[in-house]
Design an enzyme around this catalytic site. Sequence first.
Site, PDB file in Angstrom:
ATOM      1  N   ASP A  60       0.851  -1.198   0.000  1.00 62.85           N
ATOM      2  CA  ASP A  60       0.000   0.000   0.000  1.00 62.85           C
ATOM      3  C   ASP A  60       0.882   1.242   0.000  1.00 62.85           C
ATOM      4  O   ASP A  60       2.105   1.154   0.082  1.00 62.85           O
ATOM      5  CB  ASP A  60      -0.895   0.003   1.253  1.00 62.85           C
ATOM      6  CG  ASP A  60      -0.078  -0.061   2.533  1.00 62.85           C
ATOM      7  OD1 ASP A  60       0.380   1.003   2.980  1.00 62.85           O
ATOM      8  OD2 ASP A  60       0.122  -1.181   3.069  1.00 62.85           O
TER       9      ASP A  60
ATOM     10  N   ASP B 108       0.704   3.599   2.386  1.00 62.96           N
ATOM     11  CA  ASP B 108       0.510   4.172   3.702  1.00 62.96           C
ATOM     12  C   ASP B 108      -0.659   5.159   3.598  1.00 62.96           C
ATOM     13  O   ASP B 108      -1.584   4.927   2.821  1.00 62.96           O
ATOM     14  CB  ASP B 108       1.805   4.819   4.217  1.00 62.96           C
ATOM     15  CG  ASP B 108       1.855   4.872   5.744  1.00 62.96           C
ATOM     16  OD1 ASP B 108       1.523   3.861   6.375  1.00 62.96           O
ATOM     17  OD2 ASP B 108       2.223   5.920   6.291  1.00 62.96           O
TER      18      ASP B 108
END
Length: 288
Positions: free
Chosen positions: A208, A210
């Site tokens: 991802d 973040d």
Amino acid sequence: MDRIIGVIGGSGVYDIAGLEGAMWQAVDTPFGAPSDDLLSGTLNGVKMVFLPRHGRGHVHTPTTVPYRANICAMKAMGVTDLVAVSAVGSLKEAYAPGDFLIVDQYIDRTFAREKSFFGPGLVGHVPFAHPTCARLSAACAAAARTTGTAVHEGGTYVAMEGPQFSTLAESRLYRSWGADVIGMTGMPEAKLAREAELCYACVAMITDYDCWHPEHDAVDVAQVVATAMANADKARALVAALPGLLAEPAQDCEAGCGHALDSAIMTAPAKRDPELMAKLAPVMGRVL
């Protein structure tokens, strides 16, 4: 000395096709039980040992992972080269979910974990300017490229305590430091591996962005799990490629990983705690 490759990672990493003589076994250590039983076997003529970092079924939080027991168990199994496979968030646009990053530096922001085998009665300080093994990291990068994924060599891993994900302010702060990825399990694993004189490398699998990225939602578990599952096949392929790159007998590491304790111990021999020395024998027997 025979080379033995150890792998600490998620549940999908140890399901390797062609692993001969595969056997799960319990390993007891002076630091308690590791996260789970260890799986050992031989792949393409090289012995390998696998350990699920959070335990099968993901039962340990990042804080409660028994890091000292895990490293001690790997040392007891004769592991010479230890590869950590870890899910991380990206702190840079260029490092996209699905990419792999070979870590070479850390920023340790954890605060609730036992970070050393040393203690009162036996004080020691190992060199840690370069926390990963360059030789083993290069092999991991080469193995990662065989999977067809984008591979970034060299990067800084921020280790946070968790289990919550970062606040937006924290994510922006870590980006301002020049960090590349963020995770919850990189420390103290790397520190303990150095104290155990193991060659150590970390393959960070990006799941991802973040929460700093304006075009992506805040991190959630479903997103992380989905990307991690998509990476599982690549992770297994990476691990399966390692024996071909590390098949030669183990020799002294040029980076000195196997001699990290040569001048580390500060406590005078007459002042050393015999009980602690006995406890540390499986990890530091070479110098004790």
